[in-house]
Design a protein around this motif. Structure first.
Motif, PDB file in Angstrom:
ATOM      1  N   ILE A 173       0.831  -1.211   0.000  1.00  0.00           N
ATOM      2  CA  ILE A 173       0.000   0.000   0.000  1.00  0.00           C
ATOM      3  C   ILE A 173       0.863   1.257   0.000  1.00  0.00           C
ATOM      4  CG2 ILE A 173      -1.670   1.320   1.361  1.00  0.00           C
ATOM      5  CD1 ILE A 173      -2.835  -1.348   2.313  1.00  0.00           C
ATOM      6  N   ASP A 174       1.959   1.205   0.765  1.00  0.00           N
ATOM      7  CA  ASP A 174       2.818   2.378   0.903  1.00  0.00           C
ATOM      8  C   ASP A 174       3.918   2.444  -0.158  1.00  0.00           C
ATOM      9  OD1 ASP A 174       1.348   3.018   3.151  1.00  0.00           O
ATOM     10  OD2 ASP A 174       2.705   1.968   4.523  1.00  0.00           O
ATOM     11  N   CYS A 175       3.974   1.438  -1.037  1.00  0.00           N
ATOM     12  CA  CYS A 175       5.068   1.385  -2.018  1.00  0.00           C
ATOM     13  C   CYS A 175       4.949   2.533  -3.020  1.00  0.00           C
ATOM     14  CB  CYS A 175       5.051   0.038  -2.738  1.00  0.00           C
ATOM     15  SG  CYS A 175       6.335  -0.120  -3.993  1.00  0.00           S
ATOM     16  N   PRO A 176       5.975   3.402  -3.130  1.00  0.00           N
ATOM     17  CA  PRO A 176       5.918   4.516  -4.086  1.00  0.00           C
ATOM     18  C   PRO A 176       6.402   4.115  -5.476  1.00  0.00           C
ATOM     19  CG  PRO A 176       7.888   4.712  -2.751  1.00  0.00           C
ATOM     20  CD  PRO A 176       7.167   3.480  -2.257  1.00  0.00           C
ATOM     21  N   GLY A 177       6.858   2.888  -5.615  1.00  0.00           N
ATOM     22  CA  GLY A 177       7.422   2.427  -6.877  1.00  0.00           C
ATOM     23  C   GLY A 177       8.894   2.159  -6.700  1.00  0.00           C
ATOM     24  N   PRO A 178       9.580   1.738  -7.704  1.00  0.00           N
ATOM     25  CA  PRO A 178       9.069   1.367  -9.028  1.00  0.00           C
ATOM     26  C   PRO A 178       8.342   0.022  -9.000  1.00  0.00           C
ATOM     27  CG  PRO A 178      11.388   0.861  -8.889  1.00  0.00           C
ATOM     28  CD  PRO A 178      11.040   1.544  -7.597  1.00  0.00           C
ATOM     29  N   LEU A 179       7.967  -0.464 -10.186  1.00  0.00           N
ATOM     30  CA  LEU A 179       7.246  -1.733 -10.272  1.00  0.00           C
ATOM     31  C   LEU A 179       8.087  -2.909  -9.785  1.00  0.00           C
ATOM     32  CD1 LEU A 179       5.361  -1.381 -13.686  1.00  0.00           C
ATOM     33  CD2 LEU A 179       4.371  -1.398 -11.391  1.00  0.00           C
ATOM     34  N   SER A 180       9.403  -2.811  -9.918  1.00  0.00           N
ATOM     35  CA  SER A 180      10.264  -3.910  -9.456  1.00  0.00           C
ATOM     36  C   SER A 180      10.133  -4.109  -7.949  1.00  0.00           C
ATOM     37  CB  SER A 180      11.721  -3.616  -9.821  1.00  0.00           C
ATOM     38  OG  SER A 180      12.156  -2.385  -9.245  1.00  0.00           O
ATOM     39  N   ALA A 181       9.970  -2.988  -7.207  1.00  0.00           N
ATOM     40  CA  ALA A 181       9.788  -3.097  -5.754  1.00  0.00           C
ATOM     41  C   ALA A 181       8.457  -3.778  -5.444  1.00  0.00           C
ATOM     42  CB  ALA A 181       9.843  -1.716  -5.109  1.00  0.00           C
ATOM     43  N   LEU A 182       7.423  -3.395  -6.183  1.00  0.00           N
ATOM     44  CA  LEU A 182       6.113  -4.026  -5.997  1.00  0.00           C
ATOM     45  C   LEU A 182       6.183  -5.519  -6.305  1.00  0.00           C
ATOM     46  CD1 LEU A 182       3.071  -3.843  -5.474  1.00  0.00           C
ATOM     47  CD2 LEU A 182       2.773  -3.195  -7.878  1.00  0.00           C
ATOM     48  N   THR A 183       6.904  -5.882  -7.368  1.00  0.00           N
ATOM     49  CA  THR A 183       7.063  -7.304  -7.730  1.00  0.00           C
ATOM     50  C   THR A 183       7.742  -8.082  -6.623  1.00  0.00           C
ATOM     51  OG1 THR A 183       7.217  -6.721 -10.077  1.00  0.00           O
ATOM     52  CG2 THR A 183       8.036  -8.890  -9.431  1.00  0.00           C
ATOM     53  N   GLU A 184       8.739  -7.476  -5.979  1.00  0.00           N
ATOM     54  CA  GLU A 184       9.449  -8.146  -4.880  1.00  0.00           C
ATOM     55  C   GLU A 184       8.519  -8.364  -3.684  1.00  0.00           C
ATOM     56  OE1 GLU A 184      12.253  -9.956  -2.543  1.00  0.00           O
ATOM     57  OE2 GLU A 184      12.270  -9.557  -4.703  1.00  0.00           O
ATOM     58  N   ALA A 201      -4.364  -0.608  -5.989  1.00  0.00           N
ATOM     59  CA  ALA A 201      -4.147   0.768  -5.538  1.00  0.00           C
ATOM     60  C   ALA A 201      -2.719   1.212  -5.806  1.00  0.00           C
ATOM     61  CB  ALA A 201      -4.477   0.890  -4.052  1.00  0.00           C
ATOM     62  N   CYS A 202      -1.755   0.325  -5.551  1.00  0.00           N
ATOM     63  CA  CYS A 202      -0.350   0.677  -5.741  1.00  0.00           C
ATOM     64  C   CYS A 202      -0.038   0.896  -7.224  1.00  0.00           C
ATOM     65  CB  CYS A 202       0.539  -0.422  -5.163  1.00  0.00           C
ATOM     66  SG  CYS A 202       2.309  -0.061  -5.259  1.00  0.00           S
ATOM     67  N   LYS A 203      -0.531  -0.020  -8.069  1.00  0.00           N
ATOM     68  CA  LYS A 203      -0.284   0.133  -9.509  1.00  0.00           C
ATOM     69  C   LYS A 203      -0.921   1.416 -10.045  1.00  0.00           C
ATOM     70  CE  LYS A 203       0.197  -4.788 -10.539  1.00  0.00           C
ATOM     71  NZ  LYS A 203      -0.402  -5.976 -11.210  1.00  0.00           N
ATOM     72  N   LEU A 204      -2.115   1.719  -9.569  1.00  0.00           N
ATOM     73  CA  LEU A 204      -2.786   2.945  -9.998  1.00  0.00           C
ATOM     74  C   LEU A 204      -1.991   4.173  -9.567  1.00  0.00           C
ATOM     75  CD1 LEU A 204      -5.240   4.289 -11.309  1.00  0.00           C
ATOM     76  CD2 LEU A 204      -6.398   4.162  -9.070  1.00  0.00           C
ATOM     77  N   ALA A 205      -1.478   4.139  -8.328  1.00  0.00           N
ATOM     78  CA  ALA A 205      -0.694   5.277  -7.834  1.00  0.00           C
ATOM     79  C   ALA A 205       0.584   5.445  -8.639  1.00  0.00           C
ATOM     80  CB  ALA A 205      -0.377   5.084  -6.355  1.00  0.00           C
ATOM     81  N   ILE A 206       1.242   4.320  -8.953  1.00  0.00           N
ATOM     82  CA  ILE A 206       2.475   4.402  -9.740  1.00  0.00           C
ATOM     83  C   ILE A 206       2.193   4.935 -11.137  1.00  0.00           C
ATOM     84  CG2 ILE A 206       4.309   3.020 -10.796  1.00  0.00           C
ATOM     85  CD1 ILE A 206       4.224   1.201  -8.326  1.00  0.00           C
ATOM     86  N   ASP A 207       1.105   4.437 -11.749  1.00  0.00           N
ATOM     87  CA  ASP A 207       0.735   4.905 -13.086  1.00  0.00           C
ATOM     88  C   ASP A 207       0.437   6.403 -13.078  1.00  0.00           C
ATOM     89  OD1 ASP A 207       1.054   2.383 -14.083  1.00  0.00           O
ATOM     90  OD2 ASP A 207      -1.082   1.866 -14.025  1.00  0.00           O
TER      91      ASP A 207
END
Length: 230
Positions: free
Chosen positions: A31-42, A101-107
């Protein structure tokens, strides 16, 4: 003293709670992840790993319920299993929502940067806010991990208790075998004593009869020699 089955159930329950807390902490990180997508994937990879472990321990708990000797214990553990399974499904739902939510925020962040061609004041403010949230999340995660470590120590103590119970059980079993062997020896000795007592009684009776026959013979001879006319 608690049985080894009760200890195993308690250990399994503690591990389930530990995995549940770790999954919740990872969902908060997403939820708090600001990006990038690699961090979300981890983060997602870690959640999958914890969910698989949680699913296996819930299955173990369900099997332990089936192995219970009494119906109340079986029903109680099954109820706990069902509760933990519902909690796992709730975590999966929260995980999916956090991902969206995280993907939307990153986008949105990427689109905003593209539109403005750089970092605007609003972007910097959002970045500061994100950093603040990340710090808060890290603090929460550390607290959860501390709880997890405490539970791991409890699991280790429970495992040591199981080892002690197993050793005590073997000692009791060996002592029981020794008692059985001693009981057999005592029974055999008793039979031999009874046999010797009967033999002694028989020998005394034979001796008595022999003496009686001997004296009768002596009396008969004396009678014939001293009193032939009788």
């Amino acid at each position: 003293m608690a049985s080894s089955e009760d200890v195993n159930v308690r250990i399994c329950g503690q591990e389930i709670i530990k995995y549940d807390l770790e999954i919740k902490a990872l969902i908060q990180d997403i939820i708090d992840c600001p990006g990038p997508l690699s961090a979300l994937t981890e983060f997602n990879s870690q959640v999958k790993e914890k969910l698989n472990k949680l699913r296996l321990r819930i299955q173990d708990l369900e099997q332990m319920a089936q192995d219970q000797d009494t119906e109340p214990n079986r029903l109680s553990i099954l109820a706990e299993t069902e509760s933990q399974r519902r909690q796992m499904l709730s975590n999966q739902t929260a995980w999916r929502k956090a991902n969206l939510a995280c993907k939307l925020a990153i986008d949105n962040t990427e689109k905003d940067e593209l539109l403005h061609g750089g970092e605007t004041l609003g972007t910097r403010q959002r970045k500061v806010t994100k950093e603040s949230l990340v710090e808060s999340s890290s603090s929460i995660t550390e607290s959860l991990m501390s709880i997890s470590r405490m539970m791991s120590e409890q699991v280790k103590q429970s495992e040591d208790a199981i080892g002690t119970l197993a050793t005590s059980s073997r000692t009791v079993q060996e002592t029981n075998e020794e008692f059985k062997s001693m009981t057999g020896t005592i029974h055999l000795g008793r039979k031999l004593i009874l046999k010797y007592n009967r033999r002694e009684l028989t020998d005394k009776l034979l001796i008595f009869l022999a003496l009686a026959l001997f004296f009768a013979t002596v009396l008969y001879i004396l009678k014939k020699r001293l009193l032939p006319f009788i």
